[in-house]
Design a protein around this motif. Structure first.
Motif, PDB file in Angstrom:
ATOM      1  N   MET A   1      -1.388  -6.999  -3.150  1.00  0.00           N
ATOM      2  CA  MET A   1       0.554  -6.990  -3.197  1.00  0.00           C
ATOM      3  C   MET A   1       1.340  -5.078  -3.648  1.00  0.00           C
ATOM      4  O   MET A   1       1.403  -4.919  -3.214  1.00  0.00           O
ATOM      5  CB  MET A   1       1.496  -8.106  -4.132  1.00  0.00           C
ATOM      6  CG  MET A   1       2.478  -7.733  -3.917  1.00  0.00           C
ATOM      7  SD  MET A   1       3.284  -8.555  -2.464  1.00  0.00           S
ATOM      8  CE  MET A   1       5.156  -8.480  -2.073  1.00  0.00           C
ATOM      9  N   LEU A   2       1.074  -5.480  -4.859  1.00  0.00           N
ATOM     10  CA  LEU A   2       1.297  -3.960  -5.809  1.00  0.00           C
ATOM     11  C   LEU A   2       0.071  -2.407  -4.530  1.00  0.00           C
ATOM     12  O   LEU A   2       1.353  -1.647  -4.017  1.00  0.00           O
ATOM     13  CB  LEU A   2       0.786  -4.044  -6.818  1.00  0.00           C
ATOM     14  CG  LEU A   2       1.576  -4.113  -7.787  1.00  0.00           C
ATOM     15  CD1 LEU A   2       1.690  -4.611  -8.647  1.00  0.00           C
ATOM     16  CD2 LEU A   2       3.529  -4.462  -7.176  1.00  0.00           C
ATOM     17  N   LEU A   3      -0.789  -2.685  -4.749  1.00  0.00           N
ATOM     18  CA  LEU A   3      -1.547  -1.870  -4.040  1.00  0.00           C
ATOM     19  C   LEU A   3      -2.705  -2.861  -3.028  1.00  0.00           C
ATOM     20  O   LEU A   3      -3.308  -3.744  -3.563  1.00  0.00           O
ATOM     21  CB  LEU A   3      -2.040  -0.880  -4.386  1.00  0.00           C
ATOM     22  CG  LEU A   3      -2.014   0.312  -4.791  1.00  0.00           C
ATOM     23  CD1 LEU A   3      -1.762   1.527  -6.197  1.00  0.00           C
ATOM     24  CD2 LEU A   3      -0.809   1.530  -4.532  1.00  0.00           C
TER      25      LEU A   3
ATOM     26  N   ILE B   1      11.152   0.156   0.708  1.00  0.00           N
ATOM     27  CA  ILE B   1      10.645   0.846  -0.969  1.00  0.00           C
ATOM     28  C   ILE B   1       9.463   1.375  -0.654  1.00  0.00           C
ATOM     29  O   ILE B   1       8.782   2.247  -1.241  1.00  0.00           O
ATOM     30  CB  ILE B   1      11.779   0.252  -1.433  1.00  0.00           C
ATOM     31  CG1 ILE B   1      12.905   0.519  -1.693  1.00  0.00           C
ATOM     32  CG2 ILE B   1      11.493   0.855  -2.906  1.00  0.00           C
ATOM     33  CD1 ILE B   1      13.551  -0.761  -2.878  1.00  0.00           C
ATOM     34  N   VAL B   2       8.494   0.625  -0.583  1.00  0.00           N
ATOM     35  CA  VAL B   2       7.187  -0.248  -1.276  1.00  0.00           C
ATOM     36  C   VAL B   2       6.532   1.400  -0.274  1.00  0.00           C
ATOM     37  O   VAL B   2       5.348   2.248  -0.126  1.00  0.00           O
ATOM     38  CB  VAL B   2       6.805  -0.772  -1.064  1.00  0.00           C
ATOM     39  CG1 VAL B   2       5.138  -1.572  -0.908  1.00  0.00           C
ATOM     40  CG2 VAL B   2       7.095  -1.891  -2.109  1.00  0.00           C
ATOM     41  N   ALA B   3       7.113   1.632   1.617  1.00  0.00           N
ATOM     42  CA  ALA B   3       7.382   1.536   2.412  1.00  0.00           C
ATOM     43  C   ALA B   3       7.349   3.132   2.865  1.00  0.00           C
ATOM     44  O   ALA B   3       5.756   4.266   2.741  1.00  0.00           O
ATOM     45  CB  ALA B   3       7.144   1.585   4.080  1.00  0.00           C
TER      46      ALA B   3
ATOM     47  N   TRP C   1       3.469  -4.313   5.453  1.00  0.00           N
ATOM     48  CA  TRP C   1       4.260  -5.050   6.003  1.00  0.00           C
ATOM     49  C   TRP C   1       4.306  -5.881   5.781  1.00  0.00           C
ATOM     50  O   TRP C   1       4.611  -7.027   5.783  1.00  0.00           O
ATOM     51  CB  TRP C   1       4.669  -4.178   7.076  1.00  0.00           C
ATOM     52  CG  TRP C   1       5.849  -3.136   7.265  1.00  0.00           C
ATOM     53  CD1 TRP C   1       5.651  -1.708   7.300  1.00  0.00           C
ATOM     54  CD2 TRP C   1       7.452  -3.458   7.043  1.00  0.00           C
ATOM     55  NE1 TRP C   1       6.962  -0.884   6.938  1.00  0.00           N
ATOM     56  CE2 TRP C   1       7.997  -1.557   6.692  1.00  0.00           C
ATOM     57  CE3 TRP C   1       8.061  -4.379   6.319  1.00  0.00           C
ATOM     58  CZ2 TRP C   1       9.299  -1.717   6.042  1.00  0.00           C
ATOM     59  CZ3 TRP C   1       9.910  -3.702   5.956  1.00  0.00           C
ATOM     60  CH2 TRP C   1      10.040  -2.923   6.244  1.00  0.00           C
ATOM     61  N   ILE C   2       2.938  -6.286   5.714  1.00  0.00           N
ATOM     62  CA  ILE C   2       1.869  -7.483   5.413  1.00  0.00           C
ATOM     63  C   ILE C   2       1.946  -8.846   4.722  1.00  0.00           C
ATOM     64  O   ILE C   2       2.363  -9.632   5.049  1.00  0.00           O
ATOM     65  CB  ILE C   2       0.800  -7.381   6.587  1.00  0.00           C
ATOM     66  CG1 ILE C   2      -0.155  -7.013   7.874  1.00  0.00           C
ATOM     67  CG2 ILE C   2      -0.003  -8.734   5.954  1.00  0.00           C
ATOM     68  CD1 ILE C   2      -1.755  -6.765   7.994  1.00  0.00           C
TER      69      ILE C   2
ATOM     70  N   PHE D   1      16.034 -10.331   4.097  1.00  0.00           N
ATOM     71  CA  PHE D   1      17.206  -8.716   3.665  1.00  0.00           C
ATOM     72  C   PHE D   1      16.397  -8.001   2.342  1.00  0.00           C
ATOM     73  O   PHE D   1      15.849  -7.119   2.149  1.00  0.00           O
ATOM     74  CB  PHE D   1      18.422  -9.524   3.270  1.00  0.00           C
ATOM     75  CG  PHE D   1      18.455  -8.244   2.822  1.00  0.00           C
ATOM     76  CD1 PHE D   1      19.512  -7.305   3.877  1.00  0.00           C
ATOM     77  CD2 PHE D   1      19.091  -7.744   1.606  1.00  0.00           C
ATOM     78  CE1 PHE D   1      20.425  -5.575   3.139  1.00  0.00           C
ATOM     79  CE2 PHE D   1      19.802  -6.687   0.939  1.00  0.00           C
ATOM     80  CZ  PHE D   1      19.785  -5.795   2.045  1.00  0.00           C
ATOM     81  N   THR D   2      15.970  -9.173   1.194  1.00  0.00           N
ATOM     82  CA  THR D   2      15.262  -8.939   0.548  1.00  0.00           C
ATOM     83  C   THR D   2      14.319  -8.430   0.808  1.00  0.00           C
ATOM     84  O   THR D   2      13.847  -7.147   0.298  1.00  0.00           O
ATOM     85  CB  THR D   2      15.049  -9.551  -0.981  1.00  0.00           C
ATOM     86  OG1 THR D   2      16.509 -10.280  -1.561  1.00  0.00           O
ATOM     87  CG2 THR D   2      14.508  -9.055  -2.308  1.00  0.00           C
TER      88      THR D   2
END
Length: 266
Positions: free
Chosen positions: A192-194, A35-37, A63-64, A27-28
């Motif tokens: 992970m962030l960008l 949010i990131v998408a 999503w990867i 879920f998280t």
């Protein structure tokens, strides 16, 4: 080898027992993925083809990263805390008496953990992302096989770095600070962030050469089809090289640390 296969299976089963925690993690990951998408959508609308990705590829990267977050322990959360606690308590002495290599024991355990996390926490967020957004997922099964191989190599690199961090407890009274630093570096330098291709100039070039890029950036680019032929082989060799380096470093640190082990009370 049957011993280490049994340890890996035990690691898989151990994490499979935490069903509520797994559901919460799914879920998280899914919520954070949305949010990131949407953040990426706004960014890529303003800067199309940023980092060499179109919007579909950028969303696929999101999503990867959510699919590999737990499997590759991009933000920590693997075995290193347990290893440090066993070193502090002296229980590591029992581990050293086992008829098994300490590094291979923990590696087998971590591979079992990673396999479960990939299946238990990776598949669903990626599937949800594919249903909610237009992703650039490949249709070629060979690309998926190359991706899984790249993920495996990334897991080996991640384990090697975290194993060295865990062994630091032989010298540090509290390894929490080093573990936190390792987690922060993994979050930022893995992509992970960008995506690391977004970072400009020499900084981006250096970031893509560091071992953290093998955890996410390289597997993601493999799945996105950015490597072909010789380029794909070079990407896998890059990951393999870092796996050999960090595992070898862990072997050296283990040899130094266990040469003289002092346990409280004896």
């Amino acid at each position: 080898m049957r011993l280490y296969a049994a340890v890996a299976l035990s690691g898989f089963r151990r994490y499979a027992t935490y069903r509520v925690a797994t559901a919460a993690g799914v879920f998280t990951n899914t919520v954070f993925g949305f949010i990131v998408a949407y953040t990426y959508i706004a960014l890529w609308n303003a800067r199309p083809h940023l980092g060499g990705y179109d919007r579909a590829q950028a969303l696929t990267f999101v999503w990867i990263s959510q699919a590999l977050l737990a499997a590759s322990a991009l933000m920590g959360g693997g075995f290193e805390d347990e290893l440090q606690e066993r070193i502090r308590s002296g229980d590591v002495a029992v581990d050293l008496y086992r008829p098994a290599d300490l590094q291979l024991w923990w590696l087998a355990n971590d591979l079992g953990r990673a396999c479960f996390q990939l299946l238990g926490r990776g598949v669903v967020p990626l599937a949800v992302g594919a249903l909610a957004f237009e992703l650039a997922l490949p249709a070629d099964p060979l690309t998926w096989l190359a991706f899984l191989l790249s993920v495996l190599l990334g897991v080996l690199v991640g384990f090697g770095m975290r194993y060295v961090v865990g062994l630091a407890a032989f010298w540090l009274l509290d390894g929490a600070g080093l573990t936190l630093l390792s987690s922060l570096l993994g979050t930022f330098l893995s992509g992970m962030l960008l995506p690391l291709t977004v970072f400009p100039g020499a900084f981006g070039d250096v970031a893509r050469l560091l071992p953290w890029s093998a955890l996410l950036q390289v597997p993601a680019d493999v799945l996105l089809g950015r490597y072909h032929g010789v380029g794909l082989i070079r990407a896998l060799v890059f990951q393999t090289g870092w796996a050999v380096v960090v595992l070898g470093l862990g072997r050296m640190v283990q040899a130094v640390a266990t040469r003289k082990v002092v346990v409280q009370g004896g």
